[in-house]
Each structure stands twice: as C-alpha cells, then as structure tokens.
Design a protein around this motif. Structure first.
Motif, mmCIF file in Angstrom:
data_model
loop_
_atom_site.group_PDB
_atom_site.id
_atom_site.type_symbol
_atom_site.label_atom_id
_atom_site.label_comp_id
_atom_site.label_asym_id
_atom_site.label_seq_id
_atom_site.Cartn_x
_atom_site.Cartn_y
_atom_site.Cartn_z
ATOM 1 N N LEU A 137 1.072 4.096 -2.976
ATOM 2 C CA LEU A 137 0.923 5.521 -2.700
ATOM 3 C C LEU A 137 2.129 6.299 -3.229
ATOM 4 N N GLU A 141 0.830 -1.204 0.000
ATOM 5 C CA GLU A 141 0.000 0.000 0.000
ATOM 6 C C GLU A 141 0.863 1.252 0.000
ATOM 7 N N LYS A 142 1.947 1.231 0.770
ATOM 8 C CA LYS A 142 2.849 2.386 0.795
ATOM 9 C C LYS A 142 3.531 2.561 -0.557
#
Length: 326
Positions: free
Chosen positions: A88, A84-85
């Motif tokens: 992003l 997820e990081k």
C-alpha cells in the motif's frame, strides 16, 4: 528456511532443537547447538520475545518450544500484514511520485535510466516483475547485461514465466554463449537465431519494454517504455524478427539451428483434433500420446507457422493446406 519471518540461522536452529527435544536446559541445548551457554540463553530470550519458546513452569530451568502451528502461524500472519502495508505504501508513493513529476503524462510513458548499475538493476526488475512472458532480442554487443547470462531468468522460469529470445548469430561466438543457451533451452525457453537483430530489446508482459540509448558519452543509458503506441511498436518489432528467425535446438552435438519443415502425420492428427474442439488432454488420450508430447507438437506447429496463439495457428493451418476446409 524461517528467515522470511525474522529468524536467523542460530535462532532457527535453537527453535528446531527445542521442538525435537521437547524440553531442554540451557547447557543441554548449548551442547546440541555447539554454542556457548550465554549465546544460547540470548537466543532463547529472543525466541521468548517472539512467542516461540518459554521456560517450563512444571520443570524449572528447562525451556520448551511453543507449538509450531500456532506460533509460526502468528508470525506468518504478521509478516503478510506487513507486506500488505508495504504494498500500500509503495502504491501511494508511486502515485505521489507521478503527481509531483513536471510532465506526468510524458513520464508515465517513457523514462530514461542512466548509468551501468541503474540500467542493470532496471533490467533485473523488468524480468522479476514479469508474470507471463518475457521477449528479448540479443545482440552480439552486450554493454551492461548479456541478455543470456542472467539469474533472473531462472527465477522467472520457476514462477512459470515464458521466455522467447532471438539471438544474433554472431552472439553464438561469445564466450560461454553455448553454455548459456544450453541452460536456457533446458529451462524450456524458446530461442531462435537470426543473422542480425536491429537493436537489443526486452519486452515484459507487453506492458513494459527496455531498449538501449546510443550516446556519445561513455555512460550507458536505456529507455524504459510503458504501455503506449511506442510499446506496441517495439512489441511488433520483436514479433517480426521472431517470425524470420530459425529455432535453436539441443541436439546430440550441442546447440544447433533447425531448418523449418512441414508437419508430419501425427502433427496433422493433433491439429485436426484441436480444430475439432478437443482439449490437449483429450487429444493425448485419443492418439495414445503423452500430454507433454501433444503440447510440444503444438508449440512446434506454432513455430513452423510463425504465430504466437492457437487461434492464429488454426487460420495459418487452413491457409497452408495443413487441414482441409469443410
């Protein structure tokens, strides 16, 4: 199988052996893994740092595995968080890249990819990024990628991505062409053949397209087109060629062209029930057919009509007299 959470083959084997044994000394585990004891101890220490193994407090000198449901679940959660990081960060970098472009409004629509390796890589990314459908025109003059010989097609098929491909007839004479087409048809790709295609083209999800750039230099180049009027034009070009092409089928003697003919009686029954509002499953039950048989007949009817949606099929069925207007 556990490489995605950071375990190589040795560490995964050590963890599996501990789970199987319940508890084991370093020497015993080394014999199971056919490793030297120092290598086995290093693997155990690595598993200990990841929370997957520990030295038994009740049985000194022996190692035990952490419960898989808890230990592996924690690693999977951590991996998801890292992904997820990364997503992003990728989105932020893409935004920063667009903002720094000299002409962002142009760059957002068209980009030029130069060099054989760069073109091949972008072609691969285009297919791996597709979520629904990939459409392609294949010429008999492949420069960087053949359009048929590509492992990305197999990966996309596993994800449920549909393929529609139009092959230039001369391409059938290329080395291994029949083998590649047979494999493509075996993956339920829809393949058609035509005397000549205007250009090599790939369209993914009607949101990205890629066409080669002719150049006087020896270096290959391609144009990647994002959502725009130009992209719609390229998608329309594919559809016009697709409508004029003949389907390729797997027959008893290999790949063969199929001359389009009219629907048979069962086809018309299927079509009538679908137009009456029944689902594929209901039609299959009503006519005592398999669900896959119904879906296959619907795809064939769409090919005969030269359409891509069921709504278009209903209109063409009325226009061609396959069903009566009430």
């Amino acid at each position: 199988m556990l490489a995605a959470i950071g375990l190589d083959d040795t560490h995964e084997a050590a963890y599996r052996a501990l789970v199987s044994a319940g508890a084991a000394e370093v020497g015993e585990l080394a014999r199971r893994l056919t490793l030297a004891e120092p290598d086995t101890e290093r693997a155990l220490r690595r598993l200990e740092r990841q929370g997957l193994a520990a030295q038994s407090p009740a049985r000194p000198g022996r190692w035990v595995a952490a419960p898989p449901g808890v230990a592996l679940g924690a690693l999977l959660t951590q991996q998801r968080h890292e992904l997820e990081k990364a997503e992003l960060a990728a989105a932020m970098l893409a935004q920063e890249y667009r903002a720094a472009a000299a002409e962002p409004e142009v760059h957002d629509l068209v980009e030029v990819v130069t060099g054989a390796s760069a073109v091949a890589q972008r072609f691969l990314q285009l297919q791996l990024g597709a979520a629904q459908e990939v459409c392609a025109l294949v010429t008999a003059r492949p420069l960087v990628v053949s359009g048929m010989e590509n492992e990305a097609e197999e990966q996309a098929a596993v994800r449920g991505v549909r393929y529609r491909v139009v092959v230039e007839r001369a391409a059938l004479d290329l080395p291994h062409a029949v083998t590649e087409l047979t494999a493509a048809l075996g993956r339920d790709e829809r393949v058609r053949v035509v005397d000549r295609v205007p250009t090599k083209l790939v369209v993914a999800d009607r949101s990205l397209a890629m066409v080669p750039l002719t150049s006087t230099t020896a270096e290959p180049a391609a144009l990647v087109v994002h959502a725009s009027g130009l992209l719609e034009l390229l998608a329309g070009l594919f559809e016009s060629v697709w409508r004029e092409a003949l389907p390729l089928r797997l027959g008893a003697f290999g790949v063969a062209e199929e001359e389009p003919d009219g629907p048979d009686g069962t086809d018309l029954e299927v079509l009538s029930l679908l137009l009456a509002g029944l689902t594929d499953a209901s039609v299959a039950k009503q006519l005592d057919l398999g669900l896959r048989t119904v879906q296959r007949r619907v795809r064939r009817l769409m090919e005969l009509a030269g359409v891509t949606t069921r709504l278009q099929l209903g209109w063409h069925a009325c226009e061609r007299g396959w069903v009566t207007r009430s």
